[in-house]
Design a protein around this motif. Structure first.
Motif, PDB file in Angstrom:
ATOM      1  N   TYR A 310      28.912   3.051  32.881  1.00 40.85           N
ATOM      2  CA  TYR A 310      27.972   2.437  31.940  1.00 40.85           C
ATOM      3  C   TYR A 310      28.643   2.274  30.578  1.00 40.85           C
ATOM      4  CZ  TYR A 310      24.451   3.522  35.457  1.00 40.85           C
ATOM      5  OH  TYR A 310      23.727   3.592  36.638  1.00 40.85           O
ATOM      6  N   ARG A 311      28.115   1.340  29.824  1.00 45.22           N
ATOM      7  CA  ARG A 311      28.639   1.080  28.476  1.00 45.22           C
ATOM      8  C   ARG A 311      28.029   2.092  27.513  1.00 45.22           C
ATOM      9  NH1 ARG A 311      28.068  -5.062  26.787  1.00 45.22           N
ATOM     10  NH2 ARG A 311      29.268  -4.157  25.047  1.00 45.22           N
ATOM     11  N   VAL A 312      28.634   3.233  27.478  1.00 40.80           N
ATOM     12  CA  VAL A 312      28.170   4.325  26.623  1.00 40.80           C
ATOM     13  C   VAL A 312      29.357   4.928  25.894  1.00 40.80           C
ATOM     14  CG1 VAL A 312      26.166   4.890  28.072  1.00 40.80           C
ATOM     15  CG2 VAL A 312      28.392   5.982  28.529  1.00 40.80           C
ATOM     16  N   THR A 313      29.060   5.725  24.894  1.00 42.84           N
ATOM     17  CA  THR A 313      30.096   6.414  24.131  1.00 42.84           C
ATOM     18  C   THR A 313      30.291   7.815  24.693  1.00 42.84           C
ATOM     19  OG1 THR A 313      29.437   5.181  22.151  1.00 42.84           O
ATOM     20  CG2 THR A 313      30.818   7.133  21.833  1.00 42.84           C
ATOM     21  N   GLU A 314      31.519   8.137  25.013  1.00 44.45           N
ATOM     22  CA  GLU A 314      31.803   9.468  25.562  1.00 44.45           C
ATOM     23  C   GLU A 314      31.436  10.559  24.564  1.00 44.45           C
ATOM     24  OE1 GLU A 314      32.865  12.726  27.655  1.00 44.45           O
ATOM     25  OE2 GLU A 314      32.490  10.686  28.357  1.00 44.45           O
ATOM     26  N   GLY A 315      30.755  11.577  25.074  1.00 44.30           N
ATOM     27  CA  GLY A 315      30.378  12.708  24.229  1.00 44.30           C
ATOM     28  C   GLY A 315      29.148  12.478  23.377  1.00 44.30           C
ATOM     29  N   ARG A 316      28.422  11.381  23.609  1.00 46.32           N
ATOM     30  CA  ARG A 316      27.184  11.099  22.872  1.00 46.32           C
ATOM     31  C   ARG A 316      26.004  11.085  23.854  1.00 46.32           C
ATOM     32  NH1 ARG A 316      27.981   8.804  17.743  1.00 46.32           N
ATOM     33  NH2 ARG A 316      30.063   9.406  17.018  1.00 46.32           N
ATOM     34  N   LEU A 317      24.844  11.394  23.331  1.00 53.42           N
ATOM     35  CA  LEU A 317      23.646  11.477  24.155  1.00 53.42           C
ATOM     36  C   LEU A 317      22.810  10.208  24.072  1.00 53.42           C
ATOM     37  CD1 LEU A 317      22.485  15.113  23.260  1.00 53.42           C
ATOM     38  CD2 LEU A 317      23.557  14.381  25.401  1.00 53.42           C
ATOM     39  N   LEU A 318      22.221   9.858  25.192  1.00 55.04           N
ATOM     40  CA  LEU A 318      21.212   8.801  25.228  1.00 55.04           C
ATOM     41  C   LEU A 318      19.849   9.452  25.026  1.00 55.04           C
ATOM     42  CD1 LEU A 318      22.435   6.723  28.319  1.00 55.04           C
ATOM     43  CD2 LEU A 318      22.877   6.267  25.890  1.00 55.04           C
ATOM     44  N   LEU A 319      19.105   8.952  24.060  1.00 50.85           N
ATOM     45  CA  LEU A 319      17.770   9.486  23.788  1.00 50.85           C
ATOM     46  C   LEU A 319      16.770   8.707  24.638  1.00 50.85           C
ATOM     47  CD1 LEU A 319      16.139  11.481  22.072  1.00 50.85           C
ATOM     48  CD2 LEU A 319      15.983   9.728  20.293  1.00 50.85           C
ATOM     49  N   MET A 320      16.323   9.330  25.720  1.00 51.66           N
ATOM     50  CA  MET A 320      15.487   8.638  26.684  1.00 51.66           C
ATOM     51  C   MET A 320      14.009   8.664  26.291  1.00 51.66           C
ATOM     52  SD  MET A 320      18.043   7.835  28.478  1.00 51.66           S
ATOM     53  CE  MET A 320      17.304   7.000  29.885  1.00 51.66           C
ATOM     54  N   GLU A 321      13.538   9.811  25.842  1.00 53.72           N
ATOM     55  CA  GLU A 321      12.121   9.950  25.479  1.00 53.72           C
ATOM     56  C   GLU A 321      11.958  11.181  24.612  1.00 53.72           C
ATOM     57  OE1 GLU A 321       7.703  10.289  27.660  1.00 53.72           O
ATOM     58  OE2 GLU A 321       9.533  10.076  28.843  1.00 53.72           O
ATOM     59  N   TYR A 322      11.013  11.124  23.672  1.00 57.07           N
ATOM     60  CA  TYR A 322      10.729  12.302  22.861  1.00 57.07           C
ATOM     61  C   TYR A 322       9.274  12.283  22.406  1.00 57.07           C
ATOM     62  CZ  TYR A 322      11.788   9.044  18.986  1.00 57.07           C
ATOM     63  OH  TYR A 322      11.826   7.962  18.139  1.00 57.07           O
TER      64      TYR A 322
END
Length: 379
Positions: A310-322
């Motif tokens: 996936y097009r994501v940054t290594e070592g960073r979190l995706l904020l799915m829900e809060y």
């Protein structure tokens, strides 16, 4: 056979009555004093005579005089004085304990309410509780005891309350990858809710730096909320922030309790679910020492995705829900800060119209369908 007394040395039976009477009076006087007193000259004479006769076995048993007797009386007098002092001390202590048994360590009388027991730390939360915390003594929080009367008194302090579960591989995701996701989630919780500067109203840079800039809309939304807060863009939905011109924290301790779980994520990585409650004691910034508490429960889902897929940054979190539930903060105020209510002040913001809830109750889920601002049963 006893040695016969010399002509110039009288026996015990030959001691004049007035000498014996004087000796008895002197001895009784010495017994009633706490310190040894110098015997009279006549008593010393009698003592010396009796000592010599005693060495020859001519004095009846029981007649013991002189320094040894006086020393014993001296010790007895001091011993009586000591017991008198101890007796008064013990009497005072008994009276104090009778008024406040909690001063004794443990719970020797079985009252079940000693401060030591109430303040003993709880074990880490690993599953959802089955009921809210029991009622606490209605104590007023103070600068020295800001968590008095709160269930949070037994919670862990700050980061110590965020205990990570033991990592293990989930599907194709390795144990190390799971451990990385758990640690990043903890850092996000700390940066958003425990960082001293962020809690005092500064921009939560540490928390923002953990979120993936490639996730569409998330950082833009949070930047807008921090720059121009409103009902739609309110930073307190993710960050615990207080207006430094309004209130200041009491001490350095924020009580924390919650749990974290993980599973295989939808983005080829590991998904982490976190559910934590934070308790903030504060006072007004203008000087009064009245203490109040704001309780914030945060539930968030994040994912450490697979950068190979996936097009994501290594070592960073995706904020799915809060989501969040805030206890003791003014209703319908969306200026980017939490606004604690003090018992001595008139309420600010909109009048609460929702149900009364226990902000310490972690046995229930957050009510997502309840939009009305409610009240709390305790702080």
């Amino acid at each position: 056979m006893s040695e016969k007394p010399s002509d110039d040395q009288p026996s015990a039976s030959e001691i004049p009555d007035d000498v014996w009477e004087q000796f008895i009076r002197d001895t009784e006087r010495d017994i009633h004093t706490s310190a040894p007193k110098e015997p009279s000259a006549r008593a010393r004479m009698v003592t010396e005579r009796l000592r010599r006769q005693d060495e020859r076995g001519e004095v009846p048993p029981g007649w013991r005089t002189g320094p040894a007797w006086q020393e014993m009386n001296g010790r007895a007098g001091r011993r009586r004085t000591l017991w008198t002092v101890l007796g008064v001390t013990v009497a005072v202590a008994v009276a104090v304990v009778a008024l406040k048994p909690s001063l004794l360590p443990g719970d020797p009388f079985g009252t079940g309410g000693s401060q030591a027991t109430e303040a003993s730390p709880l074990p880490a939360e690993t599953t959802a509780p089955s009921a809210p915390p029991a009622a606490s003594d209605p104590e007023i929080p103070t600068l020295d005891e800001p968590f008095a009367g709160s269930p949070a008194l037994r919670w862990a302090d700050g980061e110590a309350g965020i205990v990570l579960p033991a990592p293990k591989a989930v599907g194709p995701v390795s144990k190390d990858r799971v451990e990385q996701a758990l640690k990043l989630t903890k850092q996000l919780l700390v940066g958003a809710n425990l960082d001293p500067k962020a809690v005092r109203g500064a921009r939560p840079e540490a928390a923002l730096s953990l979120l993936d800039p490639k996730q569409p809309g998330v950082l833009d939304h949070l930047d807008t909320a921090l720059r121009s807060p409103s009902r739609k863009h309110d930073p307190v939905t993710l960050f615990s922030r207080f207006d430094p011109d309004e209130v200041r924290p009491v001490g350095d301790v924020i009580k924390t309790r919650g749990r974290m779980t993980f599973e295989k994520g939808s983005q080829g990585g590991v998904a982490v679910h976190a559910d934590y409650t934070f308790v903030y004691p504060v006072v007004r910034a203008d000087g009064p020492t009245e203490v109040t508490r704001t309780i914030v429960r945060r539930v968030l889902d994040v994912e450490l995705a697979d950068p190979a897929r996936y097009r994501v940054t290594e070592g960073r979190l995706l904020l799915m829900e809060y989501d969040q539930e805030i206890g003791n903060s003014a209703c319908d105020v969306h200026d980017g800060y939490l606004h604690p209510e003090f018992p001595s002040s008139e309420p600010t913001g909109a009048t609460p119209s929702g149900p009364t809830t226990d902000p310490y109750d972690r046995s229930r889920d957050i009510d997502h369908d309840q939009d009305a601002c409610g009240t709390v049963s305790r702080t």
